[in-house]
Design a protein around this motif. Sequence first.
Motif, PDB file in Angstrom:
ATOM      1  N   GLY A 275     -49.913 -11.635  29.541  1.00 42.70           N
ATOM      2  CA  GLY A 275     -48.942 -12.323  30.488  1.00 42.70           C
ATOM      3  C   GLY A 275     -49.248 -13.222  31.135  1.00 42.70           C
ATOM      4  N   ASP A 276     -48.234 -13.918  31.992  1.00 45.61           N
ATOM      5  CA  ASP A 276     -48.775 -14.815  32.791  1.00 45.61           C
ATOM      6  C   ASP A 276     -49.386 -14.571  34.002  1.00 45.61           C
ATOM      7  OD1 ASP A 276     -46.619 -14.028  34.408  1.00 45.61           O
ATOM      8  OD2 ASP A 276     -45.336 -15.738  33.735  1.00 45.61           O
ATOM      9  N   GLU A 277     -49.815 -15.596  34.680  1.00 42.75           N
ATOM     10  CA  GLU A 277     -50.685 -15.199  35.920  1.00 42.75           C
ATOM     11  C   GLU A 277     -50.031 -14.477  37.166  1.00 42.75           C
ATOM     12  OE1 GLU A 277     -54.045 -17.302  39.090  1.00 42.75           O
ATOM     13  OE2 GLU A 277     -52.375 -18.520  38.172  1.00 42.75           O
ATOM     14  N   ALA A 278     -48.855 -14.843  37.224  1.00 48.51           N
ATOM     15  CA  ALA A 278     -47.847 -14.108  38.316  1.00 48.51           C
ATOM     16  C   ALA A 278     -47.489 -12.807  37.943  1.00 48.51           C
ATOM     17  CB  ALA A 278     -46.389 -14.952  38.373  1.00 48.51           C
ATOM     18  N   THR A 279     -47.498 -12.416  36.635  1.00 48.32           N
ATOM     19  CA  THR A 279     -47.273 -11.210  36.182  1.00 48.32           C
ATOM     20  C   THR A 279     -48.448 -10.173  36.359  1.00 48.32           C
ATOM     21  OG1 THR A 279     -45.487 -11.644  34.350  1.00 48.32           O
ATOM     22  CG2 THR A 279     -46.719  -9.515  34.107  1.00 48.32           C
ATOM     23  N   GLY A 280     -49.414 -10.939  35.897  1.00 49.57           N
ATOM     24  CA  GLY A 280     -50.904 -10.344  36.281  1.00 49.57           C
ATOM     25  C   GLY A 280     -51.193  -9.934  37.689  1.00 49.57           C
ATOM     26  N   ILE A 281     -50.979 -10.937  38.631  1.00 45.87           N
ATOM     27  CA  ILE A 281     -51.204 -10.645  40.166  1.00 45.87           C
ATOM     28  C   ILE A 281     -50.350  -9.567  40.402  1.00 45.87           C
ATOM     29  CG2 ILE A 281     -51.108 -11.596  42.370  1.00 45.87           C
ATOM     30  CD1 ILE A 281     -51.790 -14.240  41.149  1.00 45.87           C
ATOM     31  N   GLU A 282     -49.117  -9.327  39.988  1.00 45.80           N
ATOM     32  CA  GLU A 282     -48.309  -8.396  40.496  1.00 45.80           C
ATOM     33  C   GLU A 282     -48.646  -7.020  39.865  1.00 45.80           C
ATOM     34  OE1 GLU A 282     -43.535  -7.041  40.204  1.00 45.80           O
ATOM     35  OE2 GLU A 282     -44.171  -9.009  39.344  1.00 45.80           O
ATOM     36  N   LEU A 283     -49.205  -6.994  38.709  1.00 47.95           N
ATOM     37  CA  LEU A 283     -49.425  -5.683  38.190  1.00 47.95           C
ATOM     38  C   LEU A 283     -50.798  -5.246  38.873  1.00 47.95           C
ATOM     39  CD1 LEU A 283     -48.808  -6.321  34.209  1.00 47.95           C
ATOM     40  CD2 LEU A 283     -47.791  -4.548  35.800  1.00 47.95           C
ATOM     41  N   LEU A 284     -51.831  -6.083  38.833  1.00 48.81           N
ATOM     42  CA  LEU A 284     -52.794  -5.686  39.420  1.00 48.81           C
ATOM     43  C   LEU A 284     -52.919  -5.516  41.116  1.00 48.81           C
ATOM     44  CD1 LEU A 284     -55.811  -5.586  38.401  1.00 48.81           C
ATOM     45  CD2 LEU A 284     -54.234  -6.693  36.920  1.00 48.81           C
ATOM     46  N   GLU A 285     -51.814  -5.936  41.588  1.00 50.43           N
ATOM     47  CA  GLU A 285     -51.895  -5.569  43.182  1.00 50.43           C
ATOM     48  C   GLU A 285     -52.126  -4.158  43.732  1.00 50.43           C
ATOM     49  OE1 GLU A 285     -50.652  -4.803  47.304  1.00 50.43           O
ATOM     50  OE2 GLU A 285     -49.752  -3.967  45.559  1.00 50.43           O
ATOM     51  N   PRO A 286     -51.676  -3.121  43.311  1.00 44.84           N
ATOM     52  CA  PRO A 286     -52.183  -1.754  43.533  1.00 44.84           C
ATOM     53  C   PRO A 286     -53.846  -1.629  43.802  1.00 44.84           C
ATOM     54  CG  PRO A 286     -50.361  -1.380  42.361  1.00 44.84           C
ATOM     55  CD  PRO A 286     -50.868  -2.992  42.146  1.00 44.84           C
ATOM     56  N   LEU A 287     -54.327  -2.042  42.547  1.00 45.28           N
ATOM     57  CA  LEU A 287     -55.664  -1.986  42.377  1.00 45.28           C
ATOM     58  C   LEU A 287     -56.456  -3.025  43.489  1.00 45.28           C
ATOM     59  CD1 LEU A 287     -56.306  -1.605  38.622  1.00 45.28           C
ATOM     60  CD2 LEU A 287     -56.058  -0.052  40.277  1.00 45.28           C
TER      61      LEU A 287
END
Length: 458
Positions: A275-287
């Motif tokens: 996915g794009d960077e925004a999606t990746g950043i959102e998904l990785l936020e809990p980690l």
Amino acid sequence: MTLIAHDPLQTLRRRLSGTILEPGAAAWESAAQAYNLTVVQQPALIALPADARDVVAIVEFARENGYQVAPQRTGHNAEPLGSLDNVILLKTDRLQGVDIDAERRVARVMSGSKWEDVVPRASEIGLAALHGSTPDVSVAGYSLGGGVGWYARKLGLSTNSVVAIELVTADGELRRVDHDNDPELFWALRGGGGNFGVVTALEIQLYEISDIYAGVLFFPWERSSEVLHAWHEWTATVPDEVTSVGRILQVPPAPDVPEPLRGKNFVILEAVVMGDEATGIELLEPLRALGPVMDTFAMVPPVGLSELHMDPPNQVPYVGAGQLLGDLPPEGIDAFVAAVGPGSGSQLVSTEIRHIGGALRRSAPEHGVLSILDGSFLLFGVGAVMDDEMHRGHRERLDILLAALAPYDEGKQYLNFTEQKTDPARFYAPDDYRRLRRVKAKYDGGNVFRANHPIPAG
């Protein structure tokens, strides 16, 4: 070791553009060496064919003179081959070449080629292959054994993206098999390993992927339990576009290891987001909220995944073992950390739990024999071996690890992660295994070909 009559061997040599090595030849030791330096291979002969015609000649010679043929490129997962007395080790190293049809999104790959020969070229034109975590692995061996890569939860096993296979069968015939030509053999090859012939080339489907959000989060080793529990909970929330690994890493103090990692221990989380960077950043936020000491996540082209897993680029001495796990409760993470984490006494270099599921659990009629991995996680551990004492210690630790996770074992194994002899029926559904044995009987009833996990004719 069986001696071969002089005249037939000389006749074979005259037919070949490539090379036949006998024990004692100058290049013997390097040609015989498997990827795992603890594995000693002593075949009757080593064949280095230059082209498919050479492969035909070698197979015919073996059949006529009572020898088996063991095809091999890099020699990953070679230990289960066992003794190679009366076996010709056929190294495909010289069968090189990659042609990419960008319009069809298909790559024709010779069987001596590795992923490092394919991935960069495809990446340059915005395409990706379903490669694994190591660029030094051969495309053919990886794909014939299944192939769990960084896009697996979305796009499935690599073997399901094989379009066609060119191989020499036991009768000496060079065949091109696909859904319309020898479809039963094509089905068996996709997940049946090297049991049915010598693959000389294969065609693989490529995918339009120009960029991926990917990287590694490094945490102090002492936080293994906390970090892996958080990752485990997170895996239940992510879409199929995310493939990740939770891993305990004890980095050796080797000079070729980057200084920030050399001789240190970490718990790390690796992930790829399609996915794009925004999606990746959102998904990785809990980690990320856990506070890693290093964070390498960024948008990268497909070739950027080649070194993500940090596997050694050269042959190494090691011992490894793996397990296919089902649903894993929090107690499974506790068992994992107790077996190989801080305070366990483990000296394994790497132990990992790879999140699978998604497309890896969805089969389709056009797929081969190994179309799915019906589990939620893959477990794999490996230890570097410098002497017999280390070998015994790592083997004992791997046994402890497998026993600790045994309550969550699915009862099946994944061919490419199984580095000891085992019953090959454990890789397949019972009906599929019986069907594989019938295909073996039809195309290689005389058992000319020796695979690391042999399918008996039946």
